[in-house]
Write an enzyme that holds these catalytic residues in place. Structure first.
Site, mmCIF file in Angstrom:
data_model
loop_
_atom_site.group_PDB
_atom_site.id
_atom_site.type_symbol
_atom_site.label_atom_id
_atom_site.label_comp_id
_atom_site.label_asym_id
_atom_site.label_seq_id
_atom_site.Cartn_x
_atom_site.Cartn_y
_atom_site.Cartn_z
ATOM 1 N N CYS A 9 0.859 -1.173 0.000
ATOM 2 C CA CYS A 9 0.000 0.000 0.000
ATOM 3 C C CYS A 9 0.901 1.230 0.000
ATOM 4 O O CYS A 9 1.831 1.311 0.807
ATOM 5 C CB CYS A 9 -0.885 -0.023 1.247
ATOM 6 N N GLU A 61 -2.836 7.162 9.882
ATOM 7 C CA GLU A 61 -2.826 8.203 8.849
ATOM 8 C C GLU A 61 -1.370 8.618 8.637
ATOM 9 O O GLU A 61 -0.729 9.156 9.524
ATOM 10 C CB GLU A 61 -3.673 9.406 9.260
#
Length: 197
Positions: A9, A61
């Protein structure tokens, strides 16, 4: 310090780059989202990746993690020292994530010729920015580079060749992809993407 990371990712990869740039010792745990570790589920029930844990600190995040690490471990800095410079660097990182990272994620889930062409055109239009400084819009390696390199690494996997985007992007990417630091941040799955270049 433990980083829970997806194996392939761009946002998890960006966080691994931040840790590598800072030279921070950490335990790296690759997470299969279908079988997450119990301690991750207990701390972050929504299963956000990447997630950084250190004692009572739980952050997710990638830009929040990066800014926390940059403030806590200031050398080498990923953000400029002046407020305006930091604001501009944060905006650049945000734009990389939203304007290039989000379409890339959509393309990796579902091939879409129109979206691919829009992303290709948007990146190609930005080629002059890559010629303006040694790093992306900066004379120093920074947070925007951490966010951008994982996106560029994955473009060939969605049918966008870097050489099609312009000499500035291609030269920037090839120069930084070959660094030992970048190579150390690749999972085996991500390293396999390099064969598609």
């Amino acid at each position: 310090m433990t980083l829970f990371s997806h194996i392939d990712c761009p946002r998890s990869h960006a966080t691994r780059i931040v840790l590598a740039v800072k030279g921070l010792p950490h335990e790296l745990v690759y997470v299969d989202p279908s079988k997450p570790p119990a301690d991750l589920v207990a701390a972050v029930p929504s299963l956000e990746l990447p997630t950084l844990m250190e004692r009572e600190v739980v952050l997710y995040e990638p830009r929040i993690i990066a800014e926390y690490l940059d403030e806590r471990f200031p050398h080498p800095p990923l953000l400029p020292s002046d407020p305006l410079g930091r604001a501009r660097a944060r905006l650049t990182s945000h734009r990389v994530d939203v304007e290039w990272g989000t379409p890339l994620a959509q393309l990796r889930r579902n091939a879409d010729d129109e979206l691919r062409e829009r992303l290709r055109a948007d990146l190609a239009e930005s080629d002059p920015l890559f010629k303006a400084a040694k790093f992306f819009m900066s004379v120093e390696f920074g947070l925007a580079d951490c966010m951008l390199l994982p996106v560029l690494w994955r473009l060939p996997s969605v049918g966008i060749a870097l050489r099609e985007l312009g000499p500035g992007i291609d030269a920037y990417a090839q120069r930084l992809f070959q660094t030992p630091l970048f190579q150390r941040t690749l999972s085996d799955s991500e390293r396999a993407l390099g064969s598609q270049r």
